[in-house]
Design a protein around this motif. Structure first.
Motif, PDB file in Angstrom:
ATOM      1  N   ASP A   1       0.812  -1.091   0.046  1.00  0.00           N
ATOM      2  CA  ASP A   1       0.099  -0.105   0.090  1.00  0.00           C
ATOM      3  C   ASP A   1       0.884   1.268  -0.144  1.00  0.00           C
ATOM      4  N   HIS A   2       1.900   1.359   0.674  1.00  0.00           N
ATOM      5  CA  HIS A   2       2.977   2.346   0.943  1.00  0.00           C
ATOM      6  C   HIS A   2       3.446   2.296  -0.589  1.00  0.00           C
ATOM      7  N   SER A   3       3.772   1.448  -1.078  1.00  0.00           N
ATOM      8  CA  SER A   3       4.426   1.795  -2.581  1.00  0.00           C
ATOM      9  C   SER A   3       3.471   2.349  -3.582  1.00  0.00           C
ATOM     10  N   ARG A   4       2.043   1.748  -3.446  1.00  0.00           N
ATOM     11  CA  ARG A   4       1.160   2.395  -4.116  1.00  0.00           C
ATOM     12  C   ARG A   4       1.019   3.788  -4.123  1.00  0.00           C
ATOM     13  N   SER A   5       0.956   4.185  -2.622  1.00  0.00           N
ATOM     14  CA  SER A   5       0.749   5.493  -2.386  1.00  0.00           C
ATOM     15  C   SER A   5       1.915   6.392  -2.924  1.00  0.00           C
ATOM     16  N   GLN A   6       3.012   5.956  -2.722  1.00  0.00           N
ATOM     17  CA  GLN A   6       4.427   6.563  -3.176  1.00  0.00           C
ATOM     18  C   GLN A   6       4.389   6.584  -4.719  1.00  0.00           C
ATOM     19  N   THR A   7       3.874   5.780  -5.473  1.00  0.00           N
ATOM     20  CA  THR A   7       3.779   5.618  -6.762  1.00  0.00           C
ATOM     21  C   THR A   7       2.648   6.774  -7.192  1.00  0.00           C
TER      22      THR A   7
END
Length: 502
Positions: A5-11
């Motif tokens: 989720d964090h990676s998606r948020s960063q993306t």
């Protein structure tokens, strides 16, 4: 999962930032376009502003000139009105018998002409009887004072004359004493003639001569419209005078003619050739006419004159007659004339030029070795020289060798003896001479076939300059070339094949 989720948020954040940066780039491009447009508008407005300033300056200059002209006309007519009541202060003691003092009668007439508006722009002071007058004589001073007062006021009449009017002040055979020179110098500070001649002869010596030359050079320096200066027959014996004269000539805005006939004698302290070199260098940009005859010029083999002529300076007339030029000088000058296209007249009469020099000069004007050499000859300069043979003289009279022309004729291509016409006459004359022994075809062996039709057309055109008493008809030359030239057949065959192909 949290990491995902964090990676998606960063993306998502990175994508958002990219979009913002793209938007910022677009905004920057738009701003740059706006700046470019504004800059172009600014440049346009600045250009318009400068143009308006230039137009405004031009209008102001025109207005200043018009107001200046109006002021000059006003002062001129005010002077005429004032001078209606003016009377010359005659001194009866000198006019019991006017024939005893003809110079004072002359100076009185000139003074009255200037005061009453009768002078036509030429003021000529001539002492016909060569009388001398004491500088302390009050009668002498009175006449000069009245004359110079009128001369100073005459500046307004000169300013009202048309631009094309040649105004001149000529002073002949007068010993100008210090007091007279002072009066003339003051009167001429604003009285500007276009031509000035101070011709006093070698009898005018010592300090009087030095003061007179200083006066003449000073007048040239102060007069921005002076075009011609004639100091002939004055004894220029001081190196400082030559240096001052050359410095003034070099910086002068309008002087075109310098005449120094008989100013440097063989027994003088100055070398005539050295002075000539300085004079040519000083006037290389503006001076068109130099008279340096009778000055004992001997080059000793120096190439300066020929090298100067090869630079194609502004010089149009050079008078070196009555000097000591020899065959070597003539040969060098002939070489320079093959390059020079500005000189219209070279006067080298009464020098030490013999057959060798004469032949070199003739070849420079008309080299009949080939059509190319004839075309590359000098077509602008007329050489005035004695001992010219009958054949050369006939060529000059028919215009085959350059004919003396005025400046306006020289610049007019339609003039019968203009440089272009002289070039065509020389080429046609050479073709005509070769036609007598049918040798034209032999000399044209190297001519490319492709340009022969243009050459035949040129022969027909150049025939309009032919001398009907000497030259043959154009048809005779064309027939001879086509009959004897081997390559003529290929032209005919090519023309026939082109016709069949059509």
């Amino acid at each position: 999962r949290e990491l995902l989720d964090h990676s998606r948020s960063q993306t998502t954040s990175m994508s958002h930032m990219r979009r913002e940066m793209e938007d910022m780039r677009e905004e920057m491009k738009m701003m740059r376009r706006d700046v470019t447009v504004l800059s172009e508008k600014f440049d346009m407005e600045n250009t318009n502003f400068r143009r308006q300033k230039d137009e405004e300056s031009s209008v102001r200059e025109q207005m200043d000139r018009r107001f200046g002209d109006m002021d000059d006309h006003l002062k001129y007519h005010e002077a005429l009105l004032k001078n209606q009541k003016w009377k010359y202060e005659d001194l009866p003691v000198y006019y019991d018998d006017p024939s005893d003092h003809p110079f004072f009668a002359t100076i009185k007439d000139l003074t009255c002409d200037m005061r009453y508006g009768r002078a036509d722009g030429t003021i000529e002071l001539i002492n016909h009887d060569g009388s001398r007058y004491d500088d302390d004589d009050e009668h002498f001073q009175s006449h000069w004072k009245q004359f110079t007062d009128a001369l100073e006021e005459y500046q307004y009449a000169l300013k009202c004359m048309p631009d094309e009017k040649d105004t001149r002040l000529n002073i002949y055979h007068l010993e100008l004493t210090p007091s007279v020179l002072e009066l003339l110098d003051d009167a001429l500070r604003q009285t500007h003639f276009k031509k000035f001649c101070l011709l006093c002869g070698r009898g005018w010596v010592g300090n009087l001569a030095l003061d007179g030359i200083n006066f003449a050079i000073s007048y040239l320096d102060r007069n921005p419209i002076l075009k011609e200066l004639d100091l002939s027959h004055n004894n220029l014996s001081e190196d400082d005078h030559v240096s001052q004269l050359c410095d003034v000539i070099k910086a002068h805005p309008s002087v075109e003619s310098i005449q120094l006939h008989g100013c440097f004698a063989r027994e003088g302290t100055l070398n005539g050739f050295d002075v000539l070199c300085s004079l040519l260098t000083a006037g290389e940009i503006n001076v068109k006419n130099i008279v340096f005859s009778g000055n004992d010029v001997s080059t000793g083999g120096n190439r300066f004159i020929s090298d100067f002529l090869a630079t194609n300076s502004a010089l149009e007339i050079l008078n070196l007659s009555r000097n000591r030029l020899d065959d070597g000088d003539a040969t060098l000058i002939a070489g320079a004339l093959k390059i020079n296209t500005k000189l219209r007249l070279l006067d080298i009469r009464s020098n030490s030029i013999q057959t060798q020099g004469l032949n070199a000069l003739k070849v420079a004007l008309f080299d009949g070795t080939s059509l190319s050499s004839a075309a590359d000859s000098n077509h602008t300069c007329y050489i005035d020289i004695e001992r010219i043979d009958d054949h050369t003289n006939s060529l000059v009279q028919t215009g085959v060798i350059n004919f003396p022309l005025d400046a306006d004729e020289y610049d007019n291509p339609d003039t019968q003896y203009a440089p272009k016409a002289c070039r065509q006459k020389k080429i046609y004359s050479l073709l005509s001479m070769r036609n007598r022994d049918c040798s034209n075809a032999h000399y044209l062996d190297e001519v490319p076939v492709e340009i022969m039709p243009e050459m035949l057309i040129a022969i027909q055109e150049y025939a309009r300059h032919c001398d009907v008493d000497v030259d043959v008809k154009a048809l005779s030359i064309v027939f001879e070339i086509m009959r004897r030239w081997d390559k003529a057949l290929s032209i005919c065959e090519s023309s026939i094949s082109d016709g069949c192909g059509m």
